[in-house]
Design a protein around this motif. Structure first.
Motif, PDB file in Angstrom:
ATOM      1  N   ARG A 147       0.825  -1.212   0.000  1.00 26.76           N
ATOM      2  CA  ARG A 147       0.000   0.000   0.000  1.00 26.76           C
ATOM      3  C   ARG A 147       0.863   1.267   0.000  1.00 26.76           C
ATOM      4  N   ASP A 148       1.932   1.262   0.769  1.00 24.92           N
ATOM      5  CA  ASP A 148       2.817   2.436   0.787  1.00 24.92           C
ATOM      6  C   ASP A 148       3.405   2.701  -0.592  1.00 24.92           C
ATOM      7  N   ARG A 149       3.757   1.642  -1.300  1.00 22.79           N
ATOM      8  CA  ARG A 149       4.299   1.808  -2.651  1.00 22.79           C
ATOM      9  C   ARG A 149       3.252   2.413  -3.591  1.00 22.79           C
ATOM     10  N   LEU A 150       2.016   1.974  -3.444  1.00 21.18           N
ATOM     11  CA  LEU A 150       0.931   2.539  -4.252  1.00 21.18           C
ATOM     12  C   LEU A 150       0.782   4.038  -3.988  1.00 21.18           C
ATOM     13  N   MET A 151       0.805   4.408  -2.696  1.00 21.14           N
ATOM     14  CA  MET A 151       0.606   5.813  -2.342  1.00 21.14           C
ATOM     15  C   MET A 151       1.786   6.679  -2.781  1.00 21.14           C
ATOM     16  N   GLU A 152       2.987   6.118  -2.759  1.00 19.09           N
ATOM     17  CA  GLU A 152       4.155   6.862  -3.238  1.00 19.09           C
ATOM     18  C   GLU A 152       4.064   7.102  -4.751  1.00 19.09           C
ATOM     19  N   ALA A 153       3.485   6.144  -5.466  1.00 10.47           N
ATOM     20  CA  ALA A 153       3.270   6.330  -6.907  1.00 10.47           C
ATOM     21  C   ALA A 153       2.203   7.397  -7.157  1.00 10.47           C
ATOM     22  N   TYR A 154       1.147   7.385  -6.338  1.00 12.58           N
ATOM     23  CA  TYR A 154       0.107   8.410  -6.474  1.00 12.58           C
ATOM     24  C   TYR A 154       0.641   9.803  -6.160  1.00 12.58           C
ATOM     25  N   ALA A 155       1.639   9.869  -5.283  1.00 12.41           N
ATOM     26  CA  ALA A 155       2.229  11.170  -4.934  1.00 12.41           C
ATOM     27  C   ALA A 155       2.865  11.839  -6.149  1.00 12.41           C
ATOM     28  N   GLU A 157       1.660  11.437  -9.190  1.00 12.57           N
ATOM     29  CA  GLU A 157       0.532  11.794 -10.047  1.00 12.57           C
ATOM     30  C   GLU A 157      -0.248  12.989  -9.499  1.00 12.57           C
ATOM     31  N   TYR A 158      -0.357  13.036  -8.158  1.00 14.49           N
ATOM     32  CA  TYR A 158      -1.087  14.120  -7.487  1.00 14.49           C
ATOM     33  C   TYR A 158      -0.179  14.752  -6.421  1.00 14.49           C
ATOM     34  N   PRO A 159       0.861  15.453  -6.823  1.00 17.19           N
ATOM     35  CA  PRO A 159       1.883  15.923  -5.870  1.00 17.19           C
ATOM     36  C   PRO A 159       1.380  16.904  -4.823  1.00 17.19           C
ATOM     37  N   GLU A 160       0.284  17.605  -5.117  1.00 17.98           N
ATOM     38  CA  GLU A 160      -0.188  18.639  -4.198  1.00 17.98           C
ATOM     39  C   GLU A 160      -0.740  18.071  -2.882  1.00 17.98           C
ATOM     40  N   TYR A 161      -1.050  16.768  -2.851  1.00 16.86           N
ATOM     41  CA  TYR A 161      -1.671  16.196  -1.644  1.00 16.86           C
ATOM     42  C   TYR A 161      -0.661  15.630  -0.638  1.00 16.86           C
ATOM     43  N   PHE A 163       0.858  12.628  -0.637  1.00 12.55           N
ATOM     44  CA  PHE A 163       0.552  11.232  -0.304  1.00 12.55           C
ATOM     45  C   PHE A 163       1.773  10.434   0.141  1.00 12.55           C
ATOM     46  N   GLU A 164       2.973  10.844  -0.317  1.00 12.66           N
ATOM     47  CA  GLU A 164       4.186  10.118   0.062  1.00 12.66           C
ATOM     48  C   GLU A 164       4.480  10.264   1.556  1.00 12.66           C
ATOM     49  N   LYS A 165       3.918  11.291   2.192  1.00 17.24           N
ATOM     50  CA  LYS A 165       4.171  11.533   3.618  1.00 17.24           C
ATOM     51  C   LYS A 165       3.109  10.890   4.511  1.00 17.24           C
ATOM     52  N   HIS A 166       1.840  11.126   4.196  1.00  9.90           N
ATOM     53  CA  HIS A 166       0.776  10.647   5.094  1.00  9.90           C
ATOM     54  C   HIS A 166       0.060   9.407   4.592  1.00  9.90           C
ATOM     55  N   LYS A 167       0.380   8.968   3.368  1.00  4.26           N
ATOM     56  CA  LYS A 167      -0.183   7.748   2.784  1.00  4.26           C
ATOM     57  C   LYS A 167      -1.712   7.738   2.748  1.00  4.26           C
ATOM     58  N   GLY A 168      -2.317   8.934   2.713  1.00  2.00           N
ATOM     59  CA  GLY A 168      -3.772   9.012   2.598  1.00  2.00           C
ATOM     60  C   GLY A 168      -4.525   9.081   3.904  1.00  2.00           C
ATOM     61  N   TYR A 169      -3.804   8.986   5.028  1.00  3.61           N
ATOM     62  CA  TYR A 169      -4.488   9.051   6.329  1.00  3.61           C
ATOM     63  C   TYR A 169      -5.009  10.477   6.584  1.00  3.61           C
ATOM     64  N   GLY A 179      -8.972  20.526   1.425  1.00  7.66           N
ATOM     65  CA  GLY A 179      -9.739  21.766   1.415  1.00  7.66           C
ATOM     66  C   GLY A 179      -9.278  22.730   0.331  1.00  7.66           C
ATOM     67  N   LYS A 180      -7.983  22.732   0.072  1.00  8.81           N
ATOM     68  CA  LYS A 180      -7.425  23.678  -0.908  1.00  8.81           C
ATOM     69  C   LYS A 180      -7.604  23.213  -2.353  1.00  8.81           C
ATOM     70  N   TYR A 181      -7.380  21.918  -2.583  1.00  9.69           N
ATOM     71  CA  TYR A 181      -7.361  21.416  -3.965  1.00  9.69           C
ATOM     72  C   TYR A 181      -8.599  20.588  -4.334  1.00  9.69           C
TER      73      TYR A 181
END
Length: 206
Positions: A147-155, A157-161, A163-169, A179-181
């Protein structure tokens, strides 16, 4: 061998295989849910294999490879955001575990799950099982690393969120980015904070 008590008990009861089942990603508001199942050879034990939450990311990566090399059988199921929203995260976790079990099932197999009752007669649901059973701990590491690898890949694709740091939590930084994006395609629309932003977006549309 502090995480071998349950395995030993059920081997002594006459079972030939013990499967550990666990998930990663029930709490996040973004990204897939990942469920894993692991069957180690009878007698296999490595004290480093523990609850994935108690290990560093670097140790989890090392142990991921060790688990795959040593497991008799393993399976990793990735459950889509759409299915998490459709089923709810509890049912998605349960169905994912049952699918792993179905794919890996052998005669005289006993299943150990981390706090999840499943529709299989020979099983035990253990509270904090990933810290009490090497089989569940092994599954927890496979699920968490995947799952962490998936979220790092999404980071990427969607760098503004972030995801590589909080993994979606549901962290403060993630809620601020939401709220911003706004809501992105991997956000779980059934989760409260995401629903709140969607409601705001809908109100602006009228």
């Amino acid at each position: 061998m502090e995480r071998y008590e349950y395995e030993e008990k059920y081997y002594q009861a006459g079972y030939d295989y013990i499967i550990g089942l666990d998930e990663a990603g029930r709490g996040p508001m973004a990204g897939e849910l990942v469920v894993a199942g692991v069957v180690f050879p009878k007698g296999f034990y490595d004290e480093r294999i523990n609850d994935s939450k108690q290990l560093s990311a670097k140790k989890r990566e090392v142990l991921y490879d060790l688990i795959i090399e040593n497991a008799l059988y393993y399976d990793i199921e990735i459950i889509s955001v759409a299915d998490v929203d459709r089923l709810n995260v509890y049912q998605a976790s349960k169905q994912g575990m049952e699918k792993c079990l179905e794919l890996l099932k052998k005669e005289k197999m006993f299943a150990l799950t981390d706090a999840m009752p499943i529709d299989y007669p020979d099983h035990l649901s253990i509270i904090k099982g990933d810290a009490k059973s090497i089989s569940i701990a092994g599954a927890s590491i496979l699920a968490k690393v995947t799952r962490d690898r998936l979220m790092e890949a999404y980071a990427l694709e969607y760098p503004e969120y972030g995801f590589e740091k909080h993994k979606g939590y549901v962290t403060k930084a993630h809620k601020e980015a939401l709220g911003k994006y706004g809501v992105c395609p991997i956000h779980r629309k059934s989760f409260g904070p995401v629903q709140k932003i969607l409601s705001k977006q809908m109100s602006f549309d009228f």
